[in-house]
Each structure stands twice: as structure tokens, then as C-alpha cells.
Enzyme design. Structure first.
Site, PDB file in Angstrom:
ATOM      1  N   ARG A 281     -70.067  55.063  21.232  1.00  0.00           N
ATOM      2  CA  ARG A 281     -71.129  54.761  22.187  1.00  0.00           C
ATOM      3  C   ARG A 281     -72.089  55.940  22.217  1.00  0.00           C
ATOM      4  O   ARG A 281     -71.806  56.970  22.796  1.00  0.00           O
ATOM      5  CB  ARG A 281     -70.533  54.494  23.576  1.00  0.00           C
ATOM      6  CG  ARG A 281     -71.563  54.494  24.689  1.00  0.00           C
ATOM      7  CD  ARG A 281     -70.994  54.055  26.006  1.00  0.00           C
ATOM      8  NE  ARG A 281     -69.828  54.787  26.458  1.00  0.00           N
ATOM      9  CZ  ARG A 281     -69.853  55.982  27.054  1.00  0.00           C
ATOM     10  NH1 ARG A 281     -70.997  56.607  27.224  1.00  0.00           N
ATOM     11  NH2 ARG A 281     -68.739  56.550  27.468  1.00  0.00           N
ATOM     12  N   HIS A 285     -72.406  55.230  29.334  1.00  0.00           N
ATOM     13  CA  HIS A 285     -71.562  54.057  29.583  1.00  0.00           C
ATOM     14  C   HIS A 285     -72.396  52.949  30.216  1.00  0.00           C
ATOM     15  O   HIS A 285     -72.350  51.801  29.780  1.00  0.00           O
ATOM     16  CB  HIS A 285     -70.406  54.438  30.504  1.00  0.00           C
ATOM     17  CG  HIS A 285     -69.576  53.277  30.934  1.00  0.00           C
ATOM     18  ND1 HIS A 285     -68.745  52.590  30.070  1.00  0.00           N
ATOM     19  CD2 HIS A 285     -69.447  52.660  32.128  1.00  0.00           C
ATOM     20  CE1 HIS A 285     -68.145  51.617  30.717  1.00  0.00           C
ATOM     21  NE2 HIS A 285     -68.552  51.624  31.970  1.00  0.00           N
ATOM     22  N   TYR A 294     -69.515  65.124  30.290  1.00  0.00           N
ATOM     23  CA  TYR A 294     -68.143  65.092  29.786  1.00  0.00           C
ATOM     24  C   TYR A 294     -68.023  65.111  28.261  1.00  0.00           C
ATOM     25  O   TYR A 294     -66.917  65.119  27.744  1.00  0.00           O
ATOM     26  CB  TYR A 294     -67.404  63.856  30.337  1.00  0.00           C
ATOM     27  CG  TYR A 294     -68.074  62.530  30.082  1.00  0.00           C
ATOM     28  CD1 TYR A 294     -67.950  61.867  28.871  1.00  0.00           C
ATOM     29  CD2 TYR A 294     -68.842  61.922  31.080  1.00  0.00           C
ATOM     30  CE1 TYR A 294     -68.565  60.654  28.643  1.00  0.00           C
ATOM     31  CE2 TYR A 294     -69.450  60.695  30.871  1.00  0.00           C
ATOM     32  CZ  TYR A 294     -69.306  60.066  29.647  1.00  0.00           C
ATOM     33  OH  TYR A 294     -69.926  58.856  29.434  1.00  0.00           O
TER      34      TYR A 294
END
Length: 387
Positions: A281, A285, A294
Site C-alpha cells: 500500500r 490506509h 509508522y
């Protein structure tokens, strides 16, 4: 206006092969690493696999490339519209185009699809007007399309539940004696849900004609895959008694070949298959997420070098399959799609702010009535301040 892909809708096998040297075999998996089915390297070189092969003509290859380019453009427009306040949320598929287009084009018209909320490319393959997807994320409809018209179920927000829905549907297909197959899409995060485990159990026991297509994009929101499983995801299928395979999720040809094989296996009455599309990805998200919190930029940059669209373009150009006229025409079509999406969103009504309280209980509920009244008073307070 319905905008959908026409080129490559049902890729057919062709017998004619391009002249030239025999394709080299796919590189063997590194020691200790899971096998990765690959037919097109990140550099755009065609390779062979001993178990999976595919032979597509120039028109079909151009169709796959067109599908991925237009899907990415639509996705980018939707992301921009959310940033402009036109959508409440958007889940981008950036980087996962090959997994979705490859698997989507492997489907027959009579197969049935159970998606999550990110399968915009599969929706494109099934002929769903992309602007219908926007209506749901704008909050003006509960899906926007008739699942029976395209054999494409409404998006599922509840994580993992669609795996059970697909299994039950597939059990029904088998009992009806049909030779169609069912496919369920979910992510690496959903693979940790109990619903998915139950779906694996029931599908194996009842030999259901279902393909579980897991798009392992490496991150379940901010949770990396290694925090969810001690073994590669596709190997989980062994414990349930059916095969699993890991495919290069950025290789549209491999995704098409592997998914087609799994669907044919299901139609022959041989039961379920777990396909793990190993992809990435490249965006957030959803538009409410900040991936810089992160994951490292170096990680994304490494995966950008494996971009599914650039990979196929390199192959098409090297083989003389995509010329300047084709690419220029596709650029123009991409601009037209973007304009169509922007115009469509402007014609959509604003969401009904009170609709959230409807369709919860058939006969009403005192608590919901109280909450509705409180929210209505809250909304009215803004009008009073404006006066």
C-alpha cells in the site's frame, strides 16, 4: 454516464506466441524465503513459471495496462476530492492495481465477488460505474449499485466478515450444481479475524468453490505483517486442508494466471484456495491515516521501484506492443475520466445529516429517538448563531 473498461474484459488464451528467444525461468526463491509466483520482473522482463503460465495477445496486454492506468487515475481523483471536503473518507488502492486488475480479469461473468472497501479495481473490472463508489463514501447512498447486476457485492466495512459471506454463497452455488466460482477479497489485517478462520474451516469441510484473495499490502493500518503471523500468510491454508499460493501482487500477469488457476480449480469441484498477493500500500490506509508515523520513506521508495504500472509499461514498450499513439490516447482518456468524476461529484446531493438515525431498528428505539432529537437541536444551534 457509465465509464467502464472494455479492452481485456475477459482475457482469452491465445495460441500464437511472439517470435524470439524462449523466456527465462523465474528466479528461484532465496534460501529460507517463500516461493513467489512471478511472470514479469520489476524491470519488465518476461519469465516463466513451472506451474503457472499465460499467453496473452497484444490487445489483451494493452487492455490490462489501460485498466491499471485508469483505475489509478480514478483513485487519485477520489483522494483529491476527499481532501477538498467532497467525500467523508477514501481508502486508496495506490500500488495494488496489479493484484486487483489481474484477479478481476480472471473472473467469468457468472462468478461472484465479495469485496472489502478498497477493491476499486475489481469494481472497474465488473463494470461498476466508478462514480457509484463515491456516493457511498460521500454518504448519499448505501452502496450505489445493484450487486446482482454485476455479481459484485456491496463494499464491506466490517473487517473480515465478507469471507464468511463468500463461503456461504459458494456453498449455495455448489448445492445448486452451478459451475461458477466465488472470490472473497480481504487484507493481511483481516486474515487475523475470527470470521476469516471460520470461513476457512467451513469452506474446506464443505469443499466450497471459493477463492480467498488476500492482498498482503504489508500494513494493517499501522501494524506490520510480522506482528500478526509467524508464517507467511498463504501457508495458513495448509492447516485447514486446502492449498495456498503466494503471488507477486505487483505483477498483473502472475495475478491473472494464479487467480484463473484457483478459480478453475474451484469450478472443478476441488474446493477453496488461498491466494496471497504480496504487494504494498503506497498511500495511507485511508485519508484519515498518516503513514509517516509508522513506516520509513525508504520502505516506500523500495516498493515504488516495483510499481505495477511501470513494470508492465516497460514490457509493452520493449516488445513494441504500446506505441506513442496508444500511450497518448490513454493519457487523454485518463483526463476525461478525471473530469467525469469531478463533474459527477458536483451533481451529488449533500448527505442527509439525520439519515444516520434511520434504518437501525425496524420499530424505532427510545434511545435512538433521544439521540436524534439531541443531534437535531445541535444542528439547529448553528442556524440560530448565524441569525
Amino acid at each position: 454516464m457509465t465509464v467502464e473498461s472494455t479492452a481485456g474484459r475477459k482475457p482469452r488464451r491465445t495460441t500464437a506466441k511472439r517470435a524470439g528467444a524462449k523466456k527465462p525461468p523465474a528466479p528461484a526463491a532465496a534460501a529460507g524465503q517463500p516461493e513467489l509466483v512471478q511472470l514479469l520482473t520489476p524491470e519488465g522482463k518476461r519469465v516463466e513459471h513451472p506451474e503457472y503460465s499465460i499467453d496473452l495477445g497484444p490487445e489483451e496486454l494493452r487492455g490490462l495496462y489501460r485498466d491499471m492506468v485508469l483505475t489509478r487515475r480514478f483513485d487519485a481523483e477520489a483522494t483529491a476530492l476527499q481532501r477538498q471536503g467532497e467525500l467523508g473518507l477514501w481508502a486508496s488502492l495506490l500500488g495494488q492495481e496489479a493484484a486487483q486488475i489481474g484477479s478481476g480479469r480472471a473472473l467469468r461473468d457468472d462468478d461472484y465477488v465479495f469485496p472489502t472497501y478498497r477493491e476499486h479495481g475489481v469494481a472497474w473490472c465488473r463494470g461498476v460505474d466508478p462514480t457509484n463508489l463515491l456516493g457511498m463514501f460521500r454518504g448519499v447512498n448505501n452502496g450505489g449499485w445493484d450487486p446482482a447486476s454485476n455479481n459484485f457485492h456491496l463494499y464491506t466495512i466490517v473487517i473480515g466478515s465478507q469471507a464468511l459471506h463468500a463461503t456461504g454463497y459458494a456453498m449455495g452455488v455448489a448445492k445448486d450444481g452451478a459451475d461458477s466460482a466465488v472470490i472473497a477479497y480481504f487484507g493481511d489485517g483481516a486474515s487475523s479475524q475470527g470470521d476469516v478462520a471460520e470461513a476457512f474451516t467451513f469452506s474446506a469441510v464443505y469443499n466450497a468453490p471459493v477463492v480467498f484473495f488476500c492482498q498482503n499490502n504489508q500494513w494493517a493500518i499501522s501494524e506490520p505483517t510480522e506482528k500478526q503471523t509467524r508464517v507467511p500468510l498463504y501457508q495458513r491454508a495448509q492447516g485447514y486442508g486446502f492449498p495456498g499460493v503466494r503471488v507477486d501482487g505487483n505483477d498483473v500477469l502472475a495475478c491473472l494466471a494464479v487467480t484463473r488457476s484457483a478459480l478453475e480449480r474451484a469450478r472443478r469441484g476441488e474446493g477453496p484456495t488461498l491466494v496471497e498477493a504480496f504487494t504494498y500500500r503506497m498511500g495511507a490506509h485511508t485519508t484519515s491515516d498518516d503513514p509517516t508515523k509508522y513506516r520509513r520513506d525508504e520502505e516506500r521508495e523500495a516498493w515504488e521501484a516495483k510499481d505495477p504500472i511501470l513494470r508492465l509499461r516497460a514490457y509493452l514498450e520493449a516488445e513494441g506492443i504500446a506505441d506513442a499513439a496508444f500511450l497518448a490516447g490513454l493519457d487523454q482518456e485518463s483526463e476525461e475520466l478525471g473530469r467525469h468524476v469531478r463533474e459527477a461529484i458536483r451533481l451529488m446531493p449533500d448527505p442527509d445529516t439525520m439519515a444516520i438515525f434511520e434504518n437501525i431498528y425496524a420499530d424505532g428505539h427510545a434511545l435512538v429517538d433521544e439521540e436524534r432529537a439531541q443531534f437535531a437541536a445541535y444542528q439547529a444551534s448553528f442556524a440560530e448563531e448565524g441569525n
